[in-house]
Write a protein that holds these residues in place. Structure first.
Motif, PDB file in Angstrom:
ATOM      1  N   PRO A   1      25.329   7.998   7.248  1.00  0.00           N
ATOM      2  CA  PRO A   1      24.576   8.734   6.214  1.00  0.00           C
ATOM      3  C   PRO A   1      23.071   8.636   6.435  1.00  0.00           C
ATOM      4  CG  PRO A   1      26.222   7.273   5.233  1.00  0.00           C
ATOM      5  CD  PRO A   1      26.137   6.912   6.682  1.00  0.00           C
ATOM      6  N   VAL A   2      22.395   9.753   6.224  1.00  0.00           N
ATOM      7  CA  VAL A   2      20.934   9.782   6.260  1.00  0.00           C
ATOM      8  C   VAL A   2      20.453   9.963   4.830  1.00  0.00           C
ATOM      9  CG1 VAL A   2      18.878  10.964   7.103  1.00  0.00           C
ATOM     10  CG2 VAL A   2      20.893  10.761   8.578  1.00  0.00           C
ATOM     11  N   TYR A   3      19.601   9.054   4.377  1.00  0.00           N
ATOM     12  CA  TYR A   3      19.110   9.079   3.000  1.00  0.00           C
ATOM     13  C   TYR A   3      17.667   9.585   2.989  1.00  0.00           C
ATOM     14  CZ  TYR A   3      23.115   5.962   2.417  1.00  0.00           C
ATOM     15  OH  TYR A   3      24.368   5.416   2.425  1.00  0.00           O
ATOM     16  N   THR A   4      17.402  10.573   2.155  1.00  0.00           N
ATOM     17  CA  THR A   4      16.036  11.076   1.994  1.00  0.00           C
ATOM     18  C   THR A   4      15.495  10.570   0.659  1.00  0.00           C
ATOM     19  OG1 THR A   4      16.531  13.065   3.277  1.00  0.00           O
ATOM     20  CG2 THR A   4      14.572  13.118   1.867  1.00  0.00           C
ATOM     21  N   LYS A   5      14.454   9.748   0.721  1.00  0.00           N
ATOM     22  CA  LYS A   5      13.889   9.129  -0.470  1.00  0.00           C
ATOM     23  C   LYS A   5      12.368   9.226  -0.422  1.00  0.00           C
ATOM     24  CE  LYS A   5      17.965   7.688  -1.777  1.00  0.00           C
ATOM     25  NZ  LYS A   5      18.649   8.167  -3.003  1.00  0.00           N
ATOM     26  N   THR A   6      11.754   9.175  -1.594  1.00  0.00           N
ATOM     27  CA  THR A   6      10.294   9.140  -1.619  1.00  0.00           C
ATOM     28  C   THR A   6       9.821   7.698  -1.482  1.00  0.00           C
ATOM     29  OG1 THR A   6      10.117   8.892  -4.027  1.00  0.00           O
ATOM     30  CG2 THR A   6      10.235  11.148  -3.146  1.00  0.00           C
ATOM     31  N   VAL A   7       8.610   7.553  -0.985  1.00  0.00           N
ATOM     32  CA  VAL A   7       8.025   6.222  -0.845  1.00  0.00           C
ATOM     33  C   VAL A   7       7.930   5.550  -2.213  1.00  0.00           C
ATOM     34  CG1 VAL A   7       5.964   4.951  -0.148  1.00  0.00           C
ATOM     35  CG2 VAL A   7       6.753   6.884   1.226  1.00  0.00           C
ATOM     36  N   GLY A   8       7.564   6.327  -3.216  1.00  0.00           N
ATOM     37  CA  GLY A   8       7.448   5.775  -4.563  1.00  0.00           C
ATOM     38  C   GLY A   8       8.770   5.257  -5.090  1.00  0.00           C
ATOM     39  N   HIS A   9       9.839   5.990  -4.836  1.00  0.00           N
ATOM     40  CA  HIS A   9      11.162   5.567  -5.302  1.00  0.00           C
ATOM     41  C   HIS A   9      11.561   4.238  -4.659  1.00  0.00           C
ATOM     42  CE1 HIS A   9      15.419   5.728  -6.405  1.00  0.00           C
ATOM     43  NE2 HIS A   9      15.678   5.433  -5.149  1.00  0.00           N
ATOM     44  N   ILE A  10      11.328   4.106  -3.367  1.00  0.00           N
ATOM     45  CA  ILE A  10      11.695   2.880  -2.665  1.00  0.00           C
ATOM     46  C   ILE A  10      10.904   1.700  -3.210  1.00  0.00           C
ATOM     47  CG2 ILE A  10      11.644   1.719  -0.429  1.00  0.00           C
ATOM     48  CD1 ILE A  10      12.120   4.522   0.823  1.00  0.00           C
ATOM     49  N   ALA A  11       9.591   1.884  -3.374  1.00  0.00           N
ATOM     50  CA  ALA A  11       8.757   0.809  -3.897  1.00  0.00           C
ATOM     51  C   ALA A  11       9.203   0.414  -5.308  1.00  0.00           C
ATOM     52  CB  ALA A  11       7.292   1.238  -3.904  1.00  0.00           C
ATOM     53  N   GLN A  12       9.499   1.404  -6.141  1.00  0.00           N
ATOM     54  CA  GLN A  12       9.942   1.121  -7.503  1.00  0.00           C
ATOM     55  C   GLN A  12      11.264   0.366  -7.512  1.00  0.00           C
ATOM     56  OE1 GLN A  12      11.520   4.389  -9.996  1.00  0.00           O
ATOM     57  NE2 GLN A  12      10.005   3.786 -11.534  1.00  0.00           N
ATOM     58  N   GLN A  13      12.197   0.805  -6.667  1.00  0.00           N
ATOM     59  CA  GLN A  13      13.502   0.158  -6.623  1.00  0.00           C
ATOM     60  C   GLN A  13      13.375  -1.299  -6.186  1.00  0.00           C
ATOM     61  OE1 GLN A  13      17.012   1.892  -7.193  1.00  0.00           O
ATOM     62  NE2 GLN A  13      16.643  -0.199  -7.864  1.00  0.00           N
TER      63      GLN A  13
ATOM     64  N   GLN B   1       0.842  -1.194   0.000  1.00  0.00           N
ATOM     65  CA  GLN B   1       0.000   0.000   0.000  1.00  0.00           C
ATOM     66  C   GLN B   1       0.876   1.243   0.000  1.00  0.00           C
ATOM     67  OE1 GLN B   1      -2.727  -0.198   3.301  1.00  0.00           O
ATOM     68  NE2 GLN B   1      -3.898  -1.891   2.430  1.00  0.00           N
ATOM     69  N   VAL B   2       0.720   2.053  -1.026  1.00  0.00           N
ATOM     70  CA  VAL B   2       1.445   3.320  -1.124  1.00  0.00           C
ATOM     71  C   VAL B   2       0.398   4.427  -1.203  1.00  0.00           C
ATOM     72  CG1 VAL B   2       3.048   4.707  -2.485  1.00  0.00           C
ATOM     73  CG2 VAL B   2       3.375   2.222  -2.322  1.00  0.00           C
ATOM     74  N   HIS B   3       0.250   5.168  -0.112  1.00  0.00           N
ATOM     75  CA  HIS B   3      -0.778   6.209  -0.058  1.00  0.00           C
ATOM     76  C   HIS B   3      -0.329   7.480  -0.766  1.00  0.00           C
ATOM     77  CE1 HIS B   3      -3.044   3.701   2.693  1.00  0.00           C
ATOM     78  NE2 HIS B   3      -1.979   3.592   3.489  1.00  0.00           N
ATOM     79  N   ASP B   4       0.968   7.781  -0.711  1.00  0.00           N
ATOM     80  CA  ASP B   4       1.478   8.997  -1.362  1.00  0.00           C
ATOM     81  C   ASP B   4       2.892   8.714  -1.867  1.00  0.00           C
ATOM     82  OD1 ASP B   4       2.296  11.466  -2.210  1.00  0.00           O
ATOM     83  OD2 ASP B   4       2.042  12.481  -0.273  1.00  0.00           O
ATOM     84  N   GLU B   5       3.024   8.512  -3.176  1.00  0.00           N
ATOM     85  CA  GLU B   5       4.321   8.176  -3.754  1.00  0.00           C
ATOM     86  C   GLU B   5       5.352   9.276  -3.562  1.00  0.00           C
ATOM     87  OE1 GLU B   5       3.863   7.162  -7.820  1.00  0.00           O
ATOM     88  OE2 GLU B   5       2.997   5.174  -7.410  1.00  0.00           O
ATOM     89  N   THR B   6       4.893  10.514  -3.420  1.00  0.00           N
ATOM     90  CA  THR B   6       5.824  11.645  -3.319  1.00  0.00           C
ATOM     91  C   THR B   6       6.267  11.929  -1.888  1.00  0.00           C
ATOM     92  OG1 THR B   6       4.046  13.296  -3.105  1.00  0.00           O
ATOM     93  CG2 THR B   6       4.732  12.688  -5.336  1.00  0.00           C
ATOM     94  N   ALA B   7       5.654  11.248  -0.922  1.00  0.00           N
ATOM     95  CA  ALA B   7       6.019  11.478   0.484  1.00  0.00           C
ATOM     96  C   ALA B   7       7.472  11.095   0.715  1.00  0.00           C
ATOM     97  CB  ALA B   7       5.108  10.672   1.398  1.00  0.00           C
ATOM     98  N   GLU B   8       8.218  11.963   1.400  1.00  0.00           N
ATOM     99  CA  GLU B   8       9.632  11.712   1.647  1.00  0.00           C
ATOM    100  C   GLU B   8       9.829  11.090   3.029  1.00  0.00           C
ATOM    101  OE1 GLU B   8      11.707  15.393   1.086  1.00  0.00           O
ATOM    102  OE2 GLU B   8      11.975  15.022  -1.058  1.00  0.00           O
ATOM    103  N   VAL B   9      10.778  10.177   3.093  1.00  0.00           N
ATOM    104  CA  VAL B   9      11.154   9.557   4.361  1.00  0.00           C
ATOM    105  C   VAL B   9      12.669   9.637   4.503  1.00  0.00           C
ATOM    106  CG1 VAL B   9       9.197   7.994   4.535  1.00  0.00           C
ATOM    107  CG2 VAL B   9      11.214   7.282   3.264  1.00  0.00           C
ATOM    108  N   GLN B  10      13.121   9.737   5.738  1.00  0.00           N
ATOM    109  CA  GLN B  10      14.548   9.728   6.032  1.00  0.00           C
ATOM    110  C   GLN B  10      14.926   8.352   6.561  1.00  0.00           C
ATOM    111  OE1 GLN B  10      14.705  13.270   8.674  1.00  0.00           O
ATOM    112  NE2 GLN B  10      16.172  14.080   7.194  1.00  0.00           N
ATOM    113  N   LEU B  11      16.011   7.807   6.054  1.00  0.00           N
ATOM    114  CA  LEU B  11      16.397   6.452   6.404  1.00  0.00           C
ATOM    115  C   LEU B  11      17.873   6.370   6.784  1.00  0.00           C
ATOM    116  CD1 LEU B  11      14.664   5.906   3.282  1.00  0.00           C
ATOM    117  CD2 LEU B  11      14.133   4.042   4.815  1.00  0.00           C
TER     118      LEU B  11
END
Length: 385
Positions: A207-219, A160-170
């Motif tokens: 390192p702290v990585y800032t990625k979108t939820v959509g990018h992670i799911a796509q990868q 479930q991806v509610h907002d592909e553009t939402a950014e998360v820090q990892l």
């Protein structure tokens, strides 16, 4: 060094314990949910440092945040005071500590208790405000998006991806563990040599990585599809390397292997293993005794051959000068043979047994533009065995 690890059975704790087991002269004392808070003074006896990972992040009631995060940390501080000596403390806090929610407030209260201890007693305290930690052994369908995505995608369960553009820090768990261990070792070594330990305060956990939820799911979906396309993502460095390692760690045992196509004829077989977006592809082929393969040239494509079993004769002919050259190699003496643009080339099995050859080409084979043109080497030569 003797370390007390609270939350030793948690995600970060499991990874930390394994890393500590790789270091000589480390004794670990674990504090888990099975222990009681009043055991802390006894557990701290002769401990050189504490890595405080224990906490609550998915309670049934918000009150558990206060008990599991703030109250436990206050009790730890009191137990350290009773030791009447410097015991460096590394604390895994959260980036939510500056947010006005129950979890964030409980983490902030724990930070304040530790900083107060440091201010009043000089006890070294190092606080890691962790972003979303990802890596092997994180529980899926709990509080990690990456863990849940990996687990589900591998098993063909919809995500479930509610907002592909939402950014998360990892942050990656191995980076967190490495920084925590460095922090502890520096502080303990300083105390042992009667030097000032590093100043208390907040520490960056790698390192702290800032990625979108959509990018992670796509990868992650690309990782899955690579078993069909054989095209690997760029998994050698940075975030992609760490995400791929995490993804693979969620493979169930029945998915440890996967099949690749095998093309065979009267000469032998040809199997592609791995393709890359910008570094070519890897494959291998076999040839029966006396069989010649190749007999073509390339304008730009280059290749590297490695005979890993059997005996081979490589023949080369210059397409302009007609110059001829041959060489012999075998699996007993590993030697890379390069094909050179503008030279027709072939390889003949000059041994009695099957020949196996590993092959790297600098580009993925493109049937629409193969850059491969038939031209037998066609030079009389005696094939030596």
């Amino acid at each position: 060094m003797k370390l007390l690890i609270t939350g030793a059975n948690g995600f970060v704790g499991k990874n930390l314990i394994i890393h500590l087991g790789e270091i000589d002269d480390i004794e670990v004392i674990s504090f888990t949910r099975e222990n009681k808070i009043d055991e802390l003074p006894h557990l701290l006896n002769k401990v050189d440092a504490v890595i405080h990972l224990a906490g609550v992040n998915r309670p049934k009631d918000d009150y558990e945040f206060q008990v599991g995060n703030a109250d436990l940390t206050v009790a730890l501080c009191e137990a350290v005071k009773q030791q009447a000596r410097a015991i460096p403390i590394v604390f895994s806090s959260s980036i939510q500590a500056d947010r006005n929610n129950a979890y964030g407030c409980s983490k902030k209260a724990a930070e304040d208790a530790l900083l107060s201890l440091s201010e009043k007693t000089g006890n070294p305290v190092y606080i890691f405000r962790l972003a979303n930690v990802f890596g092997k052994w994180c529980k899926p369908n709990y509080n990690s998006m990456v863990a849940t995505f990996c687990h589900n995608i591998i098993r063909d369960i919809p995500i479930q991806v509610h907002d592909e553009t939402a950014e998360v820090q990892l942050v990656y768990v191995d980076d967190v563990v490495r920084m925590m261990l460095e922090c502890v070792q520096d502080a303990v070594n300083a105390i042992r040599t009667n030097k000032m330990p590093p100043a208390s305060g907040f520490v960056q956990a790698g390192p702290v990585y800032t990625k979108t939820v959509g990018h992670i799911a796509q990868q992650l979906n690309f990782f899955k599809e690579s078993r069909n396309t054989l095209i690997s993502e760029r998994v050698g460095t940075g975030f992609t390397r760490k995400l791929y390692s995490t993804y693979v760690s969620y493979l169930p045992t029945d998915k440890f292997t996967y099949s690749v196509p095998k093309y065979g004829d009267e000469r032998g077989v040809f199997v592609e293993m791995l393709k890359t977006p910008d570094a070519g592809q890897f494959s291998y082929f076999t040839a029966h005794s006396g069989i010649t393969r190749g007999g073509h040239y390339h304008h730009t494509k280059t290749e590297k051959f490695l005979v890993i079993k059997g005996k081979a004769c490589f023949g080369f002919r210059h397409m302009v000068t007609d110059e001829f050259y041959e060489l012999f190699t075998d699996g007993e003496n590993p030697e890379i043979v390069e094909t050179v643009p503008g030279w027709s080339h072939d390889i003949t099995n000059v041994g009695d047994d099957e020949m196996v050859v590993m092959l790297w080409a600098n580009e993925i084979f493109d049937r629409e533009n193969p850059d491969t043109y038939a031209s037998p080497v066609a030079q009389p030569r005696e094939l030596k065995k």
